[in-house]
Design an enzyme around this catalytic site. Structure first.
Site, PDB file in Angstrom:
ATOM      1  N   VAL A  44       0.843  -1.205   0.000  1.00 20.10           N
ATOM      2  CA  VAL A  44       0.000   0.000   0.000  1.00 20.10           C
ATOM      3  C   VAL A  44       0.878   1.255   0.000  1.00 20.10           C
ATOM      4  CG1 VAL A  44      -1.849   1.246   1.196  1.00 20.10           C
ATOM      5  CG2 VAL A  44      -1.885  -1.252   1.121  1.00 20.10           C
ATOM      6  N   CYS A  45       1.980   1.225   0.738  1.00 19.54           N
ATOM      7  CA  CYS A  45       2.899   2.370   0.753  1.00 19.54           C
ATOM      8  C   CYS A  45       3.544   2.561  -0.618  1.00 19.54           C
ATOM      9  CB  CYS A  45       3.965   2.196   1.824  1.00 19.54           C
ATOM     10  SG  CYS A  45       3.289   2.226   3.493  1.00 19.54           S
ATOM     11  N   GLU A  46       3.864   1.461  -1.257  1.00 19.51           N
ATOM     12  CA  GLU A  46       4.436   1.546  -2.602  1.00 19.51           C
ATOM     13  C   GLU A  46       3.429   2.172  -3.558  1.00 19.51           C
ATOM     14  OE1 GLU A  46       7.109  -1.142  -5.603  1.00 19.51           O
ATOM     15  OE2 GLU A  46       6.024  -2.157  -4.007  1.00 19.51           O
TER      16      GLU A  46
END
Length: 154
Positions: A44-46
């Site tokens: 999700v951060c990516e």
């Protein structure tokens, strides 16, 4: 103490991926899109940081600078930045001081005792150093509303 829109943004001094110390003050003169991510290289951060990367020119044209912060160390952040060609600084808050200053600490990530991370959050700091926009999620899988951020910058 929770930060609110209108509050002065807490200052920080954190290392970037090249171990250069970066401060909030060096980005003054522009709006700053300050995004706290949960963990470098997590899916999700990516997705979030790739979305900001792909919106870089649009956000830059709106007079803003993106700065990302994670509680990962600079070496993990460097691998993450190089893999994804991020075009903005990713700073290492490895002791979670700045994460605490912005009141976005998420303790016990994934129910692992003392595994602290940042809540996924976005602050837009205005040219005068005050917070103009704030979004904080209790759900580490929820991404920010990118259109809302761009609309605010506009």
């Amino acid at each position: 103490m929770a930060l609110n829109v209108g509050d002065i943004a807490p200052k920080f001094e954190l290392p970037d991926i090249d171990l250069k110390m970066r401060t909030l003050d060096e980005f003054k003169g522009k709006k700053i899109v300050l995004t706290f991510i949960v963990a470098a290289s997590s899916p999700v951060c990516e997705n979030e940081l790739c979305n900001f990367r792909d919106s870089w020119s649009e956000i830059s044209n709106l007079g803003a600078q993106i700065v990302a912060i994670s509680n990962d160390g600079p070496f993990a952040n460097k691998a993450f930045v190089q893999k994804n060609n991020f075009n903005f600084p990713l700073l290492a808050d490895y002791n979670s001081k700045t994460i605490r200053d912005y009141d976005v600490l998420m303790p016990h990530l994934l129910h692992i005792k003392d595994y602290n991370a940042a809540k996924r959050s976005v602050f837009i700091i205005m040219e005068d150093g005050k917070i103009g926009y704030k979004w904080v999620s209790e759900d580490p899988l929820k991404e920010p509303n990118y259109d809302e951020i761009k609309k605010f910058l506009n």
